[in-house]
Design a protein around this motif. Sequence first.
Motif, short mmCIF file in Angstrom:
data_model
loop_
_atom_site.label_atom_id
_atom_site.label_comp_id
_atom_site.label_asym_id
_atom_site.label_seq_id
_atom_site.Cartn_x
_atom_site.Cartn_y
_atom_site.Cartn_z
N LEU A 34 0.83 -1.20 0.00
CA LEU A 34 0.00 0.00 0.00
C LEU A 34 0.86 1.25 0.00
N SER A 82 -0.65 4.65 -1.19
CA SER A 82 -1.83 4.64 -0.32
C SER A 82 -1.40 4.64 1.15
N ASP A 83 -2.35 4.93 2.02
CA ASP A 83 -2.10 4.89 3.45
C ASP A 83 -1.91 3.44 3.87
N SER A 105 -8.00 -0.21 0.83
CA SER A 105 -7.51 -0.25 -0.54
C SER A 105 -7.94 0.99 -1.31
N ALA A 106 -7.10 1.41 -2.26
CA ALA A 106 -7.49 2.48 -3.17
C ALA A 106 -8.59 2.03 -4.11
#
Length: 334
Positions: free
Chosen positions: A142, A147-148, A153-154
């Motif tokens: 991630l 992404s964080d 999930s994106a």
Amino acid sequence: MRWGLVLGGGGVLGGAWMVGALCALQEVHGLDPREAEMIVGTSAGSLVGALLGAGVNTQELRAHQLGEGASSGALAALEWDYEAATGGPAPSRPRLVPGSTGIVTRHVRRLRELPPTAVLAALTPEGRGSLATVGRLVRDVLAASGSDPHGWSAHPGVRVTAMDYETGRRVVFGDATMPRAPLFAAVTASCAIPGWYSPVVIDGIRYVDGGACSSTNVDVLAGHGLDHVFVLAPMVSFAMDHPSNVQARMERAWRSRVTRRCLHEVDKLHATGTDVTVVGPGPEDLQAMGANLMAVERRRVVLDTAMHTTLAALRDPQPIERHSGADTTVKDVG
């Protein structure tokens, strides 16, 4: 076409088989698995689904399975040892008490209404293995994808199934109506095989493998208005081999039960107008897998076998005859 993807459970070798099947799906139908509108993952399928949601493509997944390393993308330069991450082909000695007395006491008068796998999971002693390495892989992927690492999930359609170990209730993480969790925690919960790994605690609640409810959880996608759903199910087989090994014969008998459950779930999708294609290991795949789905050393041969068996099956699928006599678009590609 609005389409979805279901990735079932099946241990380390189930994960390898799914990667081969995903490569075949993309080659035959020209569908990039990352572009599925919804991706439902259970156990090993939850990890594969999380990686797809993070933008990892099929060739990167294949290279990762083969230990070749990815030259680019979110998996590039990430260290990963399958045997160390999964704890090897056999579990540590479990604790000596049932994993969940809560499930038994809550449902004592109606245990037969629960999935047999849920009852078995409750009675199985709690495992001692850790899935921390799996959680770290999800966080690292991630982060590498921008992404964080402690978020979801994106891909908004990613869903991860697990079982609440106190109530026996199926939980679908990622669904707005369900409890919230970071993706890495949801994946480790979904992979926590009872008796093998310790339950994963999220907000004070213990969770175990989503396969304790269902190996596929196909019906999660019922009512979402999808035109077609592809089900890649390592524990579902429509044609079996005939092993002489007692352990393998027991596994095949259980596999038959899982297959019937999957078809029952498929009926729910079909009733809402969704076409379904089910892909499961056939005799050649099962011979490659053997009796122990955690036998990490068989990964390469299972993946390579899945590549050519699922290619052939997807190119020439056969319809399944349903006992109900109803029409169906499910395909026997085992």
